[in-house]
Design a protein around this motif. Structure first.
Motif, PDB file in Angstrom:
ATOM      1  N   ALA A  62      50.195  26.744  90.026  1.00  0.00           N
ATOM      2  CA  ALA A  62      49.018  25.860  89.712  1.00  0.00           C
ATOM      3  C   ALA A  62      49.355  24.735  88.911  1.00  0.00           C
ATOM      4  O   ALA A  62      50.317  25.148  87.961  1.00  0.00           O
ATOM      5  CB  ALA A  62      47.652  26.649  89.299  1.00  0.00           C
ATOM      6  N   GLN A  63      48.939  23.506  89.144  1.00  0.00           N
ATOM      7  CA  GLN A  63      49.006  22.660  88.098  1.00  0.00           C
ATOM      8  C   GLN A  63      47.657  22.093  87.902  1.00  0.00           C
ATOM      9  O   GLN A  63      46.768  21.878  88.799  1.00  0.00           O
ATOM     10  CB  GLN A  63      49.891  21.430  88.738  1.00  0.00           C
ATOM     11  N   PHE A 106      51.140  23.811  83.486  1.00  0.00           N
ATOM     12  CA  PHE A 106      51.800  24.440  84.527  1.00  0.00           C
ATOM     13  C   PHE A 106      51.529  25.791  84.557  1.00  0.00           C
ATOM     14  O   PHE A 106      51.802  26.248  83.424  1.00  0.00           O
ATOM     15  CB  PHE A 106      53.364  23.990  84.684  1.00  0.00           C
ATOM     16  N   GLU A 107      51.109  26.567  85.618  1.00  0.00           N
ATOM     17  CA  GLU A 107      50.523  27.784  85.470  1.00  0.00           C
ATOM     18  C   GLU A 107      51.267  28.702  86.862  1.00  0.00           C
ATOM     19  O   GLU A 107      51.211  28.552  87.870  1.00  0.00           O
ATOM     20  CB  GLU A 107      49.146  28.095  85.768  1.00  0.00           C
ATOM     21  N   SER A 108      51.999  29.778  86.263  1.00  0.00           N
ATOM     22  CA  SER A 108      52.343  30.694  87.125  1.00  0.00           C
ATOM     23  C   SER A 108      52.948  32.291  86.535  1.00  0.00           C
ATOM     24  O   SER A 108      53.222  32.031  85.340  1.00  0.00           O
ATOM     25  CB  SER A 108      53.771  30.000  87.887  1.00  0.00           C
ATOM     26  N   PRO A 109      52.337  33.193  87.049  1.00  0.00           N
ATOM     27  CA  PRO A 109      52.733  34.602  86.517  1.00  0.00           C
ATOM     28  C   PRO A 109      54.206  34.846  86.427  1.00  0.00           C
ATOM     29  O   PRO A 109      54.647  35.869  85.917  1.00  0.00           O
ATOM     30  CB  PRO A 109      51.767  35.398  87.323  1.00  0.00           C
ATOM     31  N   LEU A 110      54.901  34.120  87.467  1.00  0.00           N
ATOM     32  CA  LEU A 110      56.328  34.564  87.356  1.00  0.00           C
ATOM     33  C   LEU A 110      57.239  33.826  86.588  1.00  0.00           C
ATOM     34  O   LEU A 110      56.855  32.844  85.996  1.00  0.00           O
ATOM     35  CB  LEU A 110      56.722  34.103  88.964  1.00  0.00           C
ATOM     36  N   PRO A 111      58.376  34.286  86.342  1.00  0.00           N
ATOM     37  CA  PRO A 111      59.081  33.541  85.306  1.00  0.00           C
ATOM     38  C   PRO A 111      59.435  32.216  85.834  1.00  0.00           C
ATOM     39  O   PRO A 111      59.899  31.958  86.758  1.00  0.00           O
ATOM     40  CB  PRO A 111      60.618  34.463  85.331  1.00  0.00           C
ATOM     41  N   THR A 232      46.531  23.854  93.430  1.00  0.00           N
ATOM     42  CA  THR A 232      47.642  24.761  93.718  1.00  0.00           C
ATOM     43  C   THR A 232      48.590  24.373  94.710  1.00  0.00           C
ATOM     44  O   THR A 232      48.145  23.531  95.757  1.00  0.00           O
ATOM     45  CB  THR A 232      46.884  26.306  94.183  1.00  0.00           C
ATOM     46  N   SER A 233      49.807  24.923  94.811  1.00  0.00           N
ATOM     47  CA  SER A 233      50.855  24.681  95.722  1.00  0.00           C
ATOM     48  C   SER A 233      51.505  25.954  95.949  1.00  0.00           C
ATOM     49  O   SER A 233      51.494  26.930  95.028  1.00  0.00           O
ATOM     50  CB  SER A 233      51.646  23.429  95.151  1.00  0.00           C
ATOM     51  N   ALA A 234      52.706  26.038  96.724  1.00  0.00           N
ATOM     52  CA  ALA A 234      53.415  26.911  96.943  1.00  0.00           C
ATOM     53  C   ALA A 234      54.654  26.619  97.287  1.00  0.00           C
ATOM     54  O   ALA A 234      55.080  25.580  97.959  1.00  0.00           O
ATOM     55  CB  ALA A 234      52.814  27.791  98.207  1.00  0.00           C
ATOM     56  N   ILE A 235      55.734  27.516  97.058  1.00  0.00           N
ATOM     57  CA  ILE A 235      57.036  27.631  97.334  1.00  0.00           C
ATOM     58  C   ILE A 235      57.618  28.781  97.916  1.00  0.00           C
ATOM     59  O   ILE A 235      56.945  29.907  97.718  1.00  0.00           O
ATOM     60  CB  ILE A 235      57.929  26.916  96.100  1.00  0.00           C
TER      61      ILE A 235
END
Length: 384
Positions: A62-63, A106-111, A232-235
């Motif tokens: 997420a941004q 910038f938001e993400s639970p992953l490293p 939100t976006s995805a890779i």
């Protein structure tokens, strides 16, 4: 009834064309060899296939951020504490200079590790398509999940510019649009995967020479609050998952196959060696014992076949041919052991007797050499 049970299958099924292959020690050797080859092929497949395979799966990030604007004004009935806060209209009779700010996150639970650059711009637009841009903050680098962009804008200068444009063009707009646009370029890694992204939210205002007012519920805003945009976006990330072997829905992990396969392969090898030793041991047995092991359920013991009294005797080349003739005529195979140790096997037909001998020649009361004629006609050798 016994003959029907014995021969209730196609002729030749009892002996086959391989002289008993598929029965007894030869059959065990055949099937244990097939099993060993199957397990050996499966072992080659299991150990040549990697235990894991790469698999792609989408991961969202997420941004977002928060817009803010503020100004100072004389305390009074319009702004009792002399402060203009986000969401309030800005009256040019009270203040001209407004500070705009955007706090990015910038938001993400992953490293992850991100960095990038950002700028802040304001765009004044008229209904005729005319526009003018104002740089509130020039592009600046940032490191990490968060960045802040801010700058000031003199609304009095905007009102003066509008007057000049309308005087020059002869066109008069009752209302203009002011858009505050942060622009962020983000790069880095997310869960070890390269990441490149942009983020450009907008905050819309209506502007006249008298006031600046926030537009709520503007098209293109993410969420219900235009001051708190978020997207939100995805890779696609790659991870290793267990590889499998199987057919259709029956799939077994390669690691599991490798774990249990050596035991099955050793068991098949042991069965193959055991069957081979049995086959060799059986090959050294006398022929009549091998015949009894293969065709014992088809044999009937006879005291004296009396071949010398038969009108016609046909000698076949091997026991398998005699068994096929017995199957064709649905007869039992008669067996007689001679005093000299030779064994004679016979199948009776209406006008003929088909015979096979193990060693020597046994003809009941009379003895013949191979190729001699019997009393009733020539003896012959045939293959069924």
């Amino acid at each position: 009834r016994k003959r029907k049970r014995l021969w209730g299958r196609p002729a030749g099924a009892a002996g086959g064309g391989t002289a008993g292959w598929g029965r007894g020690a030869s059959g065990r050797l055949l099937w244990s060899g097939v099993a060993f080859l199957l397990f050996a092929g499966l072992a080659w497949l299991a150990y040549s296939t990697p235990q894991t395979r790469p698999s792609n799966y989408p991961v969202e990030y997420a941004q977002g951020g928060s817009f803010d604007y503020a100004a100072s004004a004389p305390p009074g009935p319009v702004y009792p504490d002399g402060k203009v806060r986000a969401g309030d209209p800005v009256f040019l009779s009270q203040t001209h200079v407004v500070r705009f700010r955007f706090d990015y996150r910038f938001e993400s639970p992953l490293p992850h590790e991100v960095q990038g650059s950002g700028s802040l711009t304001a765009v004044l637009q008229g209904s005729s398509g005319w526009s003018r841009s104002f740089v509130l903050q020039a592009p600046a680098r940032f490191q990490g999940d968060r960045a802040s962009l801010e700058g000031t804008l003199d609304l009095g200068q905007l009102a003066s510019l509008i007057g000049q444009v309308e005087a020059a063009t002869g066109l008069r707009n009752e209302q203009y649009k002011l858009v505050v646009r942060p622009a962020l370029q983000v790069a880095g890694t997310l869960a070890g995967t390269p990441l490149s992204a942009t983020y450009r939210p907008e905050l819309d205002f209506n502007f006249t020479p008298l006031a600046l007012s926030l537009v709520t519920g503007a098209a293109g805003q993410s969420g219900s609050d235009p001051l708190q945009p978020r997207g939100t976006s995805a890779i696609n990330l790659t991870r290793d998952v267990p590889a499998t072997l199987g057919v259709a829905r029956l799939q077994v992990p390669v690691a599991g196959v490798r774990l249990v396969l050596p035991a099955f392969l050793l068991a098949a090898l042991a069965a193959l060696v055991f069957s081979w030793l049995q086959f060799l041991r059986e090959g050294r047995r006398p022929e009549h014992e091998r015949i009894r092991a293969l065709y014992g359920d088809l044999l009937a013991e006879a005291r004296d076949l009396g071949l010398g009294d038969r009108p016609r005797v046909v000698w076949v080349a091997d026991m398998a041919s005699l068994v096929r003739l017995a199957a064709q005529y649905e007869r039992l195979v008669l067996h007689q052991e001679a005093p000299d140790g030779t064994h004679l096997y016979a199948v009776e037909d209406t006008d003929c007797v088909y015979c096979y001998k193990t060693t020597g020649w046994f003809g009941g009361a009379d003895s013949f050499q191979a190729g001699e004629l019997s009393d009733a006609g020539p003896a012959s050798e045939v293959r069924a």
